[in-house]
Scaffold this motif. Structure first.
Motif, PDB file in Angstrom:
ATOM      1  N   ASN A  12       0.897  -1.182   0.044  1.00 53.83           N
ATOM      2  CA  ASN A  12      -0.079  -0.029  -0.043  1.00 53.83           C
ATOM      3  C   ASN A  12       0.732   1.175   0.033  1.00 53.83           C
ATOM      4  O   ASN A  12       2.012   1.017   0.115  1.00 53.83           O
ATOM      5  CB  ASN A  12      -1.116  -0.012   1.294  1.00 53.83           C
ATOM      6  N   PHE A  13       0.288   2.436  -0.166  1.00 61.06           N
ATOM      7  CA  PHE A  13       1.084   3.742  -0.176  1.00 61.06           C
ATOM      8  C   PHE A  13       1.833   3.798   1.249  1.00 61.06           C
ATOM      9  O   PHE A  13       1.083   3.861   2.217  1.00 61.06           O
ATOM     10  CB  PHE A  13       0.294   4.802  -0.409  1.00 61.06           C
ATOM     11  N   GLY A  14       3.211   3.886   1.058  1.00 60.92           N
ATOM     12  CA  GLY A  14       3.854   3.927   2.315  1.00 60.92           C
ATOM     13  C   GLY A  14       4.397   2.778   3.085  1.00 60.92           C
ATOM     14  O   GLY A  14       5.073   2.890   3.878  1.00 60.92           O
ATOM     15  N   VAL A  29      -7.364   8.681   0.578  1.00 61.64           N
ATOM     16  CA  VAL A  29      -7.600   7.567  -0.301  1.00 61.64           C
ATOM     17  C   VAL A  29      -6.894   7.544  -1.426  1.00 61.64           C
ATOM     18  O   VAL A  29      -6.977   8.604  -2.207  1.00 61.64           O
ATOM     19  CB  VAL A  29      -8.919   7.277  -0.706  1.00 61.64           C
ATOM     20  N   VAL A  30      -5.902   6.475  -1.917  1.00 61.90           N
ATOM     21  CA  VAL A  30      -5.058   6.476  -2.835  1.00 61.90           C
ATOM     22  C   VAL A  30      -5.726   5.560  -3.875  1.00 61.90           C
ATOM     23  O   VAL A  30      -6.143   4.312  -3.402  1.00 61.90           O
ATOM     24  CB  VAL A  30      -3.836   6.174  -2.696  1.00 61.90           C
ATOM     25  N   LEU A  31      -5.954   5.827  -5.085  1.00 63.55           N
ATOM     26  CA  LEU A  31      -6.838   4.882  -6.148  1.00 63.55           C
ATOM     27  C   LEU A  31      -5.727   4.669  -7.207  1.00 63.55           C
ATOM     28  O   LEU A  31      -5.454   5.491  -8.128  1.00 63.55           O
ATOM     29  CB  LEU A  31      -7.953   5.751  -6.558  1.00 63.55           C
ATOM     30  N   PRO A  32      -5.224   3.456  -7.280  1.00 66.05           N
ATOM     31  CA  PRO A  32      -4.279   3.098  -8.599  1.00 66.05           C
ATOM     32  C   PRO A  32      -5.169   2.918  -9.572  1.00 66.05           C
ATOM     33  O   PRO A  32      -6.107   2.104  -9.633  1.00 66.05           O
ATOM     34  CB  PRO A  32      -3.451   1.742  -7.863  1.00 66.05           C
ATOM     35  N   PHE A  78      -6.680   1.742  -2.267  1.00 69.54           N
ATOM     36  CA  PHE A  78      -7.360   0.740  -2.896  1.00 69.54           C
ATOM     37  C   PHE A  78      -6.514  -0.261  -3.406  1.00 69.54           C
ATOM     38  O   PHE A  78      -5.639  -0.077  -4.116  1.00 69.54           O
ATOM     39  CB  PHE A  78      -8.536   1.412  -3.823  1.00 69.54           C
ATOM     40  N   ASP A  79      -7.078  -1.441  -3.909  1.00 74.91           N
ATOM     41  CA  ASP A  79      -6.612  -2.370  -5.048  1.00 74.91           C
ATOM     42  C   ASP A  79      -6.650  -1.681  -6.454  1.00 74.91           C
ATOM     43  O   ASP A  79      -7.478  -0.585  -6.285  1.00 74.91           O
ATOM     44  CB  ASP A  79      -7.174  -3.612  -4.891  1.00 74.91           C
TER      45      ASP A  79
END
Length: 128
Positions: A12-14, A29-32, A78-79
Protein backbone atom coordinates in the motif's frame (compact mmCIF):
# COMPACT_ATOMS: atom_id res chain seq x y z
CA UNK A 1 3.74 -23.51 20.78
CA UNK A 2 4.37 -19.80 20.17
CA UNK A 3 2.54 -18.37 17.15
CA UNK A 4 4.85 -17.11 14.39
CA UNK A 5 3.89 -14.06 12.38
CA UNK A 6 6.26 -13.31 9.49
CA UNK A 7 7.17 -9.63 8.94
CA UNK A 8 5.48 -8.84 5.62
CA UNK A 9 5.61 -5.37 4.09
CA UNK A 10 2.08 -4.37 3.01
CA UNK A 11 1.60 -3.37 -0.64
CA UNK A 12 0.00 0.00 0.00
CA UNK A 13 1.13 3.61 -0.19
CA UNK A 14 3.97 4.03 2.28
CA UNK A 15 4.01 0.34 3.26
CA UNK A 16 1.83 1.35 6.20
CA UNK A 17 0.55 -0.99 8.93
CA UNK A 18 -3.16 -1.91 8.96
CA UNK A 19 -4.01 0.46 11.80
CA UNK A 20 -3.07 3.42 9.55
CA UNK A 21 -4.92 2.20 6.45
CA UNK A 22 -8.45 1.54 7.63
CA UNK A 23 -10.83 3.03 5.05
CA UNK A 24 -13.30 4.45 7.58
CA UNK A 25 -10.60 6.12 9.68
CA UNK A 26 -8.34 7.30 6.85
CA UNK A 27 -8.59 10.85 5.58
CA UNK A 28 -6.71 10.07 2.35
CA UNK A 29 -7.58 7.45 -0.25
CA UNK A 30 -5.12 6.38 -2.95
CA UNK A 31 -6.72 4.99 -6.11
CA UNK A 32 -4.36 3.16 -8.51
CA UNK A 33 -5.61 3.20 -12.11
CA UNK A 34 -3.55 0.91 -14.39
CA UNK A 35 -4.89 2.09 -17.72
CA UNK A 36 -3.09 2.70 -21.01
CA UNK A 37 -5.50 1.78 -23.80
CA UNK A 38 -5.18 5.08 -25.68
CA UNK A 39 -1.49 5.74 -25.12
CA UNK A 40 0.07 7.24 -28.24
CA UNK A 41 3.70 6.12 -28.05
CA UNK A 42 3.99 2.71 -26.40
CA UNK A 43 2.18 0.81 -23.65
CA UNK A 44 3.51 0.66 -20.13
CA UNK A 45 1.87 3.55 -18.30
CA UNK A 46 -0.46 0.95 -16.77
CA UNK A 47 2.51 -0.09 -14.61
CA UNK A 48 3.00 3.42 -13.22
CA UNK A 49 0.65 3.20 -10.25
CA UNK A 50 2.17 -0.06 -8.99
CA UNK A 51 5.68 1.36 -9.40
CA UNK A 52 4.78 4.48 -7.40
CA UNK A 53 3.23 2.41 -4.61
CA UNK A 54 6.29 0.15 -4.48
CA UNK A 55 8.66 3.15 -4.37
CA UNK A 56 6.53 4.90 -1.72
CA UNK A 57 7.66 2.35 0.86
CA UNK A 58 11.00 4.18 0.88
CA UNK A 59 9.62 7.73 1.15
CA UNK A 60 10.06 9.64 4.38
CA UNK A 61 6.56 10.30 5.69
CA UNK A 62 7.67 12.78 8.33
CA UNK A 63 7.04 16.35 7.19
CA UNK A 64 9.48 18.76 8.85
CA UNK A 65 7.39 21.85 8.00
CA UNK A 66 4.32 20.37 9.68
CA UNK A 67 6.46 18.67 12.33
CA UNK A 68 4.39 15.50 12.00
CA UNK A 69 4.27 12.07 10.43
CA UNK A 70 1.65 12.52 7.68
CA UNK A 71 0.73 8.83 7.74
CA UNK A 72 -0.99 9.41 11.10
CA UNK A 73 -4.01 10.90 9.28
CA UNK A 74 -4.59 7.51 7.69
CA UNK A 75 -3.89 6.62 4.08
CA UNK A 76 -6.02 3.88 2.58
CA UNK A 77 -4.84 2.34 -0.70
CA UNK A 78 -7.46 0.66 -2.86
CA UNK A 79 -6.61 -2.33 -4.99
CA UNK A 80 -6.06 -1.37 -8.62
CA UNK A 81 -9.20 -0.24 -10.44
CA UNK A 82 -9.97 -2.85 -13.08
CA UNK A 83 -9.52 -1.38 -16.57
CA UNK A 84 -12.64 -1.17 -18.75
CA UNK A 85 -11.47 -2.33 -22.16
CA UNK A 86 -14.55 -1.17 -24.08
CA UNK A 87 -12.77 2.14 -24.60
CA UNK A 88 -11.83 5.38 -22.87
CA UNK A 89 -15.41 6.67 -22.56
CA UNK A 90 -16.45 3.60 -20.56
CA UNK A 91 -13.27 3.75 -18.50
CA UNK A 92 -13.90 7.42 -17.74
CA UNK A 93 -17.36 6.46 -16.44
CA UNK A 94 -15.84 3.79 -14.18
CA UNK A 95 -13.25 6.23 -12.85
CA UNK A 96 -15.88 8.94 -12.40
CA UNK A 97 -18.21 6.66 -10.42
CA UNK A 98 -15.35 5.43 -8.21
CA UNK A 99 -13.98 8.94 -7.62
CA UNK A 100 -17.47 10.26 -6.90
CA UNK A 101 -18.01 7.55 -4.27
CA UNK A 102 -14.65 8.23 -2.58
CA UNK A 103 -15.33 11.97 -2.48
CA UNK A 104 -18.84 11.36 -1.08
CA UNK A 105 -17.13 9.70 1.89
CA UNK A 106 -15.34 13.01 2.63
CA UNK A 107 -11.95 11.61 1.68
CA UNK A 108 -9.04 13.36 0.01
CA UNK A 109 -8.57 11.45 -3.26
CA UNK A 110 -5.15 10.72 -4.73
CA UNK A 111 -5.12 8.96 -8.09
CA UNK A 112 -2.15 7.22 -9.65
CA UNK A 113 -2.12 6.30 -13.33
CA UNK A 114 -1.95 5.31 -16.01
CA UNK A 115 -2.23 7.50 -19.01
CA UNK A 116 -3.56 11.02 -19.35
CA UNK A 117 -7.13 10.02 -20.26
CA UNK A 118 -7.81 8.88 -16.67
CA UNK A 119 -8.05 12.55 -15.72
CA UNK A 120 -11.43 13.01 -17.40
CA UNK A 121 -13.46 11.04 -14.86
CA UNK A 122 -11.47 12.39 -11.92
CA UNK A 123 -11.87 16.04 -12.91
CA UNK A 124 -15.59 15.56 -13.56
CA UNK A 125 -16.14 14.03 -10.11
CA UNK A 126 -14.13 16.71 -8.32
CA UNK A 127 -15.78 19.56 -10.22
CA UNK A 128 -19.23 18.41 -9.10
Amino acid sequence: MKRFSPPFIPHNFGGLPKELTNLKKSKVVVLPIPYDQTVSYRPGTRDGAAAIITASKYVELYDSELNTDISKIGIHTFDELEPEMKGPAEMSKRIYMTAQWVLSQNKFLVTLGGEHSISIGIVKAISE
